[in-house]
Write a protein that holds these residues in place. Structure first.
Motif, mmCIF file in Angstrom:
data_model
loop_
_atom_site.group_PDB
_atom_site.id
_atom_site.type_symbol
_atom_site.label_atom_id
_atom_site.label_comp_id
_atom_site.label_asym_id
_atom_site.label_seq_id
_atom_site.Cartn_x
_atom_site.Cartn_y
_atom_site.Cartn_z
ATOM 1 N N LEU A 1 -120.453 40.208 43.540
ATOM 2 C CA LEU A 1 -120.879 40.185 42.148
ATOM 3 C C LEU A 1 -119.786 40.825 41.309
ATOM 4 O O LEU A 1 -119.249 41.876 41.686
ATOM 5 C CB LEU A 1 -122.185 40.952 41.957
ATOM 6 C CG LEU A 1 -123.411 40.437 42.719
ATOM 7 C CD1 LEU A 1 -124.567 41.421 42.576
ATOM 8 C CD2 LEU A 1 -123.821 39.063 42.215
ATOM 9 N N ASN A 2 -119.435 40.210 40.182
ATOM 10 C CA ASN A 2 -118.376 40.779 39.353
ATOM 11 C C ASN A 2 -118.717 40.714 37.872
ATOM 12 O O ASN A 2 -119.487 39.852 37.419
ATOM 13 C CB ASN A 2 -117.029 40.097 39.629
ATOM 14 C CG ASN A 2 -117.097 38.592 39.500
ATOM 15 O OD1 ASN A 2 -117.373 38.063 38.432
ATOM 16 N ND2 ASN A 2 -116.857 37.889 40.599
ATOM 17 N N LEU A 3 -118.152 41.651 37.140
ATOM 18 C CA LEU A 3 -118.262 41.717 35.686
ATOM 19 C C LEU A 3 -116.868 41.976 35.147
ATOM 20 O O LEU A 3 -116.196 42.913 35.588
ATOM 21 C CB LEU A 3 -119.211 42.832 35.257
ATOM 22 C CG LEU A 3 -119.246 43.150 33.755
ATOM 23 C CD1 LEU A 3 -119.817 41.975 32.973
ATOM 24 C CD2 LEU A 3 -120.072 44.415 33.500
ATOM 25 N N GLY A 4 -116.429 41.127 34.219
ATOM 26 C CA GLY A 4 -115.062 41.278 33.737
ATOM 27 C C GLY A 4 -114.859 40.773 32.331
ATOM 28 O O GLY A 4 -115.785 40.288 31.674
ATOM 29 N N ALA B 1 -114.506 44.342 37.471
ATOM 30 C CA ALA B 1 -115.047 45.224 38.501
ATOM 31 C C ALA B 1 -115.975 44.382 39.376
ATOM 32 O O ALA B 1 -116.712 43.533 38.860
ATOM 33 C CB ALA B 1 -115.808 46.381 37.869
ATOM 34 N N GLU B 2 -115.929 44.604 40.678
ATOM 35 C CA GLU B 2 -116.762 43.795 41.562
ATOM 36 C C GLU B 2 -117.361 44.624 42.691
ATOM 37 O O GLU B 2 -116.809 45.642 43.106
ATOM 38 C CB GLU B 2 -115.967 42.630 42.163
ATOM 39 C CG GLU B 2 -114.944 43.027 43.197
ATOM 40 C CD GLU B 2 -114.312 41.852 43.912
ATOM 41 O OE1 GLU B 2 -114.788 40.711 43.758
ATOM 42 O OE2 GLU B 2 -113.319 42.068 44.633
ATOM 43 N N TYR B 3 -118.511 44.145 43.155
ATOM 44 C CA TYR B 3 -119.162 44.694 44.345
ATOM 45 C C TYR B 3 -119.183 43.604 45.403
ATOM 46 O O TYR B 3 -119.523 42.451 45.112
ATOM 47 C CB TYR B 3 -120.592 45.133 44.040
ATOM 48 C CG TYR B 3 -121.385 45.426 45.293
ATOM 49 C CD1 TYR B 3 -121.200 46.621 45.997
ATOM 50 C CD2 TYR B 3 -122.304 44.498 45.782
ATOM 51 C CE1 TYR B 3 -121.919 46.879 47.154
ATOM 52 C CE2 TYR B 3 -123.032 44.758 46.942
ATOM 53 C CZ TYR B 3 -122.832 45.941 47.617
ATOM 54 O OH TYR B 3 -123.541 46.206 48.767
ATOM 55 N N LEU B 4 -118.792 43.946 46.632
ATOM 56 C CA LEU B 4 -118.745 42.984 47.727
ATOM 57 C C LEU B 4 -119.569 43.480 48.904
ATOM 58 O O LEU B 4 -119.504 44.654 49.274
ATOM 59 C CB LEU B 4 -117.301 42.762 48.202
ATOM 60 C CG LEU B 4 -116.333 42.126 47.218
ATOM 61 C CD1 LEU B 4 -114.903 42.243 47.735
ATOM 62 C CD2 LEU B 4 -116.684 40.666 46.974
ATOM 63 N N VAL C 1 -119.882 46.057 56.256
ATOM 64 C CA VAL C 1 -118.770 46.427 55.369
ATOM 65 C C VAL C 1 -119.108 46.071 53.931
ATOM 66 O O VAL C 1 -119.538 44.944 53.636
ATOM 67 C CB VAL C 1 -117.469 45.720 55.779
ATOM 68 C CG1 VAL C 1 -116.310 46.197 54.900
ATOM 69 C CG2 VAL C 1 -117.150 45.970 57.243
ATOM 70 N N THR C 2 -118.913 47.029 53.013
ATOM 71 C CA THR C 2 -119.085 46.806 51.580
ATOM 72 C C THR C 2 -117.875 47.375 50.841
ATOM 73 O O THR C 2 -117.108 48.163 51.393
ATOM 74 C CB THR C 2 -120.368 47.486 51.055
ATOM 75 O OG1 THR C 2 -120.312 48.885 51.345
ATOM 76 C CG2 THR C 2 -121.606 46.877 51.696
ATOM 77 N N ALA C 3 -117.717 46.975 49.580
ATOM 78 C CA ALA C 3 -116.571 47.455 48.801
ATOM 79 C C ALA C 3 -116.861 47.383 47.309
ATOM 80 O O ALA C 3 -117.619 46.515 46.845
ATOM 81 C CB ALA C 3 -115.325 46.631 49.118
ATOM 82 N N PHE C 4 -116.257 48.306 46.558
ATOM 83 C CA PHE C 4 -116.196 48.249 45.098
ATOM 84 C C PHE C 4 -114.718 48.129 44.724
ATOM 85 O O PHE C 4 -113.920 48.983 45.091
ATOM 86 C CB PHE C 4 -116.791 49.508 44.472
ATOM 87 C CG PHE C 4 -118.288 49.573 44.512
ATOM 88 C CD1 PHE C 4 -119.054 48.939 43.537
ATOM 89 C CD2 PHE C 4 -118.927 50.272 45.527
ATOM 90 C CE1 PHE C 4 -120.436 49.001 43.577
ATOM 91 C CE2 PHE C 4 -120.310 50.340 45.574
ATOM 92 C CZ PHE C 4 -121.065 49.701 44.595
#
Length: 229
Positions: free
Chosen positions: A84-87, A102-105, A136-139
């Protein structure tokens, strides 16, 4: 002679109007080219995980002697996840744009087989519960330049970014660290608000645990949808 002068005057008035319209058009085009657009997006990823482990531990050999060992991971699965991303996208001109997002994976839960080996002898020891999972997750914070092909709504873009990665291992617990990513994508603006894209990205990080590190490399192919507002 009088008729010729009238023609010259009419031609001058016509050309003046034409230049005025062109000037207005140029101003409008420039204003449109400099519009900023916020967007939200959803990506679906198919990810292959690779790793290099230096996590160590101890096991008992067949004689009951405790020896040092190194944890090795093999047969790591491919998984489907989402992002999910917001930009905000800034149009530099009619063909170039750049976005900051910015994104969440969430890459998914990767299953893997655990083995332990003696680093000095190379002997491999079986683990009773040799199956484990790694979520696994990431910001991330990314920069995304785009090039729009002339007179089309197709574009070629790139992605580069840094972020915080977290790996939750069933056998080792949680670990996190900074990492980076880069990739390439192609896309098409269906309307001025809606666009679709597909691409490839590579994510790399080094997750620290008690006893050592796990170097993770995540190869992802993805397809996405974005809405501008």
């Amino acid at each position: 002679m009088r008729g010729f002068i009238i023609i010259i005057i009419q031609w001058y008035i016509t050309m003046k109007k034409a230049f005025s319209l062109l000037a207005l058009s140029a101003v409008a085009s420039s204003a449109f080219a400099q519009d900023d657009n916020w967007y939200v997006g959803l990506n679906v990823l198919n990810t292959n995980a690779e790793h290099k482990s230096t996590v160590s531990g101890i096991v008992s050999d067949s004689y009951g002697v405790t020896v040092p060992a190194r944890v090795n991971f093999s047969d790591m699965s491919k998984e489907t996840g989402f992002g999910l991303n917001l930009g905000k996208q800034i149009l530099l001109n009619n063909q170039f744009a750049v976005g900051v997002e910015a994104e969440y994976l969430s890459f998914g839960s990767f299953s893997t087989t655990l083995k332990m080996s003696n680093p000095s002898t190379g002997m491999v020891y079986d683990i009773v519960d040799d199956k484990s999972e790694m979520k696994v997750t990431a910001f991330n914070l990314n920069i995304k330049p785009k090039y729009y092909f002339s007179d089309t709504d197709f574009y070629l873009g790139g992605t580069a970014g840094v972020g915080k990665y977290k790996a939750d291992f069933k056998s080792l617990g949680d670990g996190s660290n900074w990492g980076f990513n880069y990739g390439i994508e192609v896309g098409y603006d269906i309307t001025s608000e809606l666009s679709v894209s597909a691409g490839y990205r590579l994510f790399m990080t080094d997750i620290g645990y008690k006893g050592g590190d796990i170097e993770l490399e995540l190869d992802s192919f993805y397809a996405g949808l974005a809405y501008k507002f």
